[in-house]
Design a protein around this motif. Structure first.
Motif, PDB file in Angstrom:
ATOM      1  N   GLY A 121     -82.184 -43.795 -35.959  1.00  0.00           N
ATOM      2  CA  GLY A 121     -82.688 -45.166 -35.895  1.00  0.00           C
ATOM      3  C   GLY A 121     -83.196 -45.620 -34.543  1.00  0.00           C
ATOM      4  N   PHE A 122     -83.163 -44.725 -33.550  1.00  0.00           N
ATOM      5  CA  PHE A 122     -83.699 -45.130 -32.252  1.00  0.00           C
ATOM      6  C   PHE A 122     -85.215 -45.269 -32.314  1.00  0.00           C
ATOM      7  CE2 PHE A 122     -79.677 -43.089 -30.752  1.00  0.00           C
ATOM      8  CZ  PHE A 122     -79.106 -44.263 -30.321  1.00  0.00           C
ATOM      9  N   LYS A 123     -85.776 -45.901 -31.279  1.00  0.00           N
ATOM     10  CA  LYS A 123     -87.220 -46.190 -31.259  1.00  0.00           C
ATOM     11  C   LYS A 123     -87.948 -45.159 -30.405  1.00  0.00           C
ATOM     12  CE  LYS A 123     -88.866 -49.975 -29.071  1.00  0.00           C
ATOM     13  NZ  LYS A 123     -89.306 -51.372 -28.901  1.00  0.00           N
ATOM     14  N   LEU A 124     -88.906 -44.482 -31.017  1.00  0.00           N
ATOM     15  CA  LEU A 124     -89.746 -43.527 -30.297  1.00  0.00           C
ATOM     16  C   LEU A 124     -90.799 -44.297 -29.511  1.00  0.00           C
ATOM     17  CD1 LEU A 124     -90.565 -40.482 -29.934  1.00  0.00           C
ATOM     18  CD2 LEU A 124     -92.084 -40.804 -31.893  1.00  0.00           C
ATOM     19  N   THR A 125     -90.877 -44.049 -28.193  1.00  0.00           N
ATOM     20  CA  THR A 125     -91.877 -44.779 -27.388  1.00  0.00           C
ATOM     21  C   THR A 125     -92.866 -43.843 -26.704  1.00  0.00           C
ATOM     22  OG1 THR A 125     -90.375 -44.846 -25.482  1.00  0.00           O
ATOM     23  CG2 THR A 125     -90.363 -46.760 -26.944  1.00  0.00           C
ATOM     24  N   GLY A 126     -92.596 -42.520 -26.750  1.00  0.00           N
ATOM     25  CA  GLY A 126     -93.527 -41.558 -26.152  1.00  0.00           C
ATOM     26  C   GLY A 126     -93.373 -40.208 -26.817  1.00  0.00           C
ATOM     27  N   LEU A 127     -94.506 -39.499 -27.011  1.00  0.00           N
ATOM     28  CA  LEU A 127     -94.473 -38.197 -27.693  1.00  0.00           C
ATOM     29  C   LEU A 127     -95.713 -37.379 -27.351  1.00  0.00           C
ATOM     30  CD1 LEU A 127     -93.257 -36.326 -29.971  1.00  0.00           C
ATOM     31  CD2 LEU A 127     -94.624 -37.659 -31.581  1.00  0.00           C
ATOM     32  N   LYS A 128     -95.506 -36.156 -26.845  1.00  0.00           N
ATOM     33  CA  LYS A 128     -96.669 -35.278 -26.618  1.00  0.00           C
ATOM     34  C   LYS A 128     -96.245 -33.811 -26.520  1.00  0.00           C
ATOM     35  CE  LYS A 128     -96.542 -35.751 -21.565  1.00  0.00           C
ATOM     36  NZ  LYS A 128     -97.218 -36.227 -20.354  1.00  0.00           N
ATOM     37  N   LEU A 129     -97.183 -32.935 -26.900  1.00  0.00           N
ATOM     38  CA  LEU A 129     -97.031 -31.496 -26.669  1.00  0.00           C
ATOM     39  C   LEU A 129     -97.619 -31.218 -25.301  1.00  0.00           C
ATOM     40  CD1 LEU A 129     -96.340 -28.725 -28.194  1.00  0.00           C
ATOM     41  CD2 LEU A 129     -98.804 -28.526 -28.475  1.00  0.00           C
ATOM     42  N   PHE A 130     -96.928 -30.403 -24.502  1.00  0.00           N
ATOM     43  CA  PHE A 130     -97.298 -30.319 -23.091  1.00  0.00           C
ATOM     44  C   PHE A 130     -96.924 -28.960 -22.513  1.00  0.00           C
ATOM     45  CE2 PHE A 130     -96.241 -31.449 -18.592  1.00  0.00           C
ATOM     46  CZ  PHE A 130     -97.478 -31.955 -18.224  1.00  0.00           C
ATOM     47  N   GLN A 131     -97.834 -28.379 -21.751  1.00  0.00           N
ATOM     48  CA  GLN A 131     -97.515 -27.145 -21.013  1.00  0.00           C
ATOM     49  C   GLN A 131     -97.018 -27.547 -19.626  1.00  0.00           C
ATOM     50  OE1 GLN A 131     -97.369 -23.708 -21.757  1.00  0.00           O
ATOM     51  NE2 GLN A 131     -96.425 -23.788 -19.726  1.00  0.00           N
ATOM     52  N   CYS A 132     -95.757 -27.327 -19.375  1.00  0.00           N
ATOM     53  CA  CYS A 132     -95.120 -27.739 -18.118  1.00  0.00           C
ATOM     54  C   CYS A 132     -95.476 -26.776 -16.985  1.00  0.00           C
ATOM     55  CB  CYS A 132     -93.603 -27.772 -18.344  1.00  0.00           C
ATOM     56  SG  CYS A 132     -92.652 -28.114 -16.885  1.00  0.00           S
ATOM     57  N   THR A 133     -95.799 -27.319 -15.810  1.00  0.00           N
ATOM     58  CA  THR A 133     -96.062 -26.490 -14.630  1.00  0.00           C
ATOM     59  C   THR A 133     -94.745 -26.144 -13.938  1.00  0.00           C
ATOM     60  OG1 THR A 133     -96.216 -28.402 -13.180  1.00  0.00           O
ATOM     61  CG2 THR A 133     -98.276 -27.659 -14.217  1.00  0.00           C
ATOM     62  N   LYS A 134     -94.813 -25.132 -13.056  1.00  0.00           N
ATOM     63  CA  LYS A 134     -93.636 -24.704 -12.292  1.00  0.00           C
ATOM     64  C   LYS A 134     -93.142 -25.864 -11.410  1.00  0.00           C
ATOM     65  CE  LYS A 134     -92.209 -20.586  -9.735  1.00  0.00           C
ATOM     66  NZ  LYS A 134     -91.965 -20.845  -8.305  1.00  0.00           N
ATOM     67  N   ASP A 135     -94.090 -26.573 -10.770  1.00  0.00           N
ATOM     68  CA  ASP A 135     -93.733 -27.696  -9.884  1.00  0.00           C
ATOM     69  C   ASP A 135     -92.963 -28.780 -10.637  1.00  0.00           C
ATOM     70  OD1 ASP A 135     -94.887 -26.526  -7.727  1.00  0.00           O
ATOM     71  OD2 ASP A 135     -96.629 -27.867  -7.627  1.00  0.00           O
ATOM     72  N   LEU A 136     -93.458 -29.123 -11.829  1.00  0.00           N
ATOM     73  CA  LEU A 136     -92.803 -30.178 -12.616  1.00  0.00           C
ATOM     74  C   LEU A 136     -91.413 -29.723 -13.082  1.00  0.00           C
ATOM     75  CD1 LEU A 136     -92.822 -32.947 -13.963  1.00  0.00           C
ATOM     76  CD2 LEU A 136     -94.062 -31.959 -15.885  1.00  0.00           C
ATOM     77  N   ALA A 137     -91.329 -28.459 -13.512  1.00  0.00           N
ATOM     78  CA  ALA A 137     -90.027 -27.935 -13.958  1.00  0.00           C
ATOM     79  C   ALA A 137     -89.024 -27.968 -12.799  1.00  0.00           C
ATOM     80  CB  ALA A 137     -90.198 -26.517 -14.486  1.00  0.00           C
ATOM     81  N   GLU A 138     -89.493 -27.594 -11.605  1.00  0.00           N
ATOM     82  CA  GLU A 138     -88.592 -27.582 -10.440  1.00  0.00           C
ATOM     83  C   GLU A 138     -88.164 -28.991 -10.054  1.00  0.00           C
ATOM     84  OE1 GLU A 138     -89.831 -23.329  -8.408  1.00  0.00           O
ATOM     85  OE2 GLU A 138     -90.491 -25.184  -7.436  1.00  0.00           O
ATOM     86  N   GLU A 139     -89.074 -29.952 -10.178  1.00  0.00           N
ATOM     87  CA  GLU A 139     -88.746 -31.343  -9.869  1.00  0.00           C
ATOM     88  C   GLU A 139     -87.728 -31.875 -10.895  1.00  0.00           C
ATOM     89  OE1 GLU A 139     -89.325 -33.200  -7.334  1.00  0.00           O
ATOM     90  OE2 GLU A 139     -88.559 -35.095  -8.180  1.00  0.00           O
ATOM     91  N   HIS A 140     -87.988 -31.581 -12.169  1.00  0.00           N
ATOM     92  CA  HIS A 140     -87.103 -32.059 -13.237  1.00  0.00           C
ATOM     93  C   HIS A 140     -85.678 -31.532 -13.049  1.00  0.00           C
ATOM     94  CE1 HIS A 140     -85.813 -33.160 -17.300  1.00  0.00           C
ATOM     95  NE2 HIS A 140     -85.367 -31.933 -17.446  1.00  0.00           N
TER      96      HIS A 140
END
Ligand code: ADP
Length: 169
Positions: A49-68
């Motif tokens: 029952g939660f509200k979806l506010t964002g959704l996408k298929l995405f190829q993650c970069t190394k930089d973003l993975a390391e930041e996350h």
């Protein structure tokens, strides 16, 4: 002077409840996408029952993975984790609601899928920590940070679900 007690009682309550609306960043990891589990996983959050506010298929970069995963830098599994997360597309989601962060962690189950309870996503759908199909933010602060990290401005949508009165009294 007469005071309207009702508004004095009701308004702070309303403000307090608005303040507790959190957001969480949920991500189907590359193994979940490759294994065709995207629909099943989204469905579990939708049904809750939660509200979806964002959704996408995405190829993650190394930089973003390391930041996350910056808090895990230095762990022996870190290089393997970055390789895993960037090995194929992920499905990025933002979900919103009162208590959504902790509740999503319960739906997901603990990090080690062999210890995750049956009925949880990891408990039902995976066997190894390094292939545990899904990510969920660990605190409201992380939720905010991660939604901002993975979504660009305009990709997170504010909307009023028609079913809200049937989920929230
Ligand atoms: P969670 O995703 O449950 O919040 P952590 O933040 O501790 O867990 O770790 C992030 C991710 O790193 C995990 O979901 C898992 O994919 C991976 N991971 C954690 N510990 C290990 C480990 N010992 N070996 C391999 N991968 C791990």
């Amino acid at each position: 002077a007469s005071t309207n007690n009702e508004s004095f009682i009701f308004l702070p309550h309303l403000v307090a409840s608005l303040e507790r609306v959190d957001q969480t960043y949920i991500m189907v990891k590359p193994d979940g996408v490759q294994r065709g589990l995207v629909g099943e996983i989204i469905s579990r959050f939708e049904k809750k029952g939660f509200k979806l506010t964002g959704l996408k298929l995405f190829q993650c970069t190394k930089d973003l993975a390391e930041e996350h995963y910056k808090d895990l830098k230095g762990k022996s599994f870190f290089p393997g984790l970055i390789e895993y997360i960037t090995s194929g597309p992920v499905v990025c989601m933002a979900w919103e609601g009162v208590g959504v962060v902790a509740s999503a962690r319960k739906l997901i189950g603990v990090t080690n899928p062999l210890e995750a309870e049956p009925g949880t996503i990891r408990g039902d759908l995976s066997i190894q920590k390094g292939r545990n199909v899904i990510h969920g933010s660990d605190s409201p602060e992380s939720g905010k940070r991660e939604v901002a990290l993975w979504f660009k401005e305009g990709e997170v949508v504010e909307w009023e679900p028609a079913l809200a009165p049937w989920l929230i009294e």
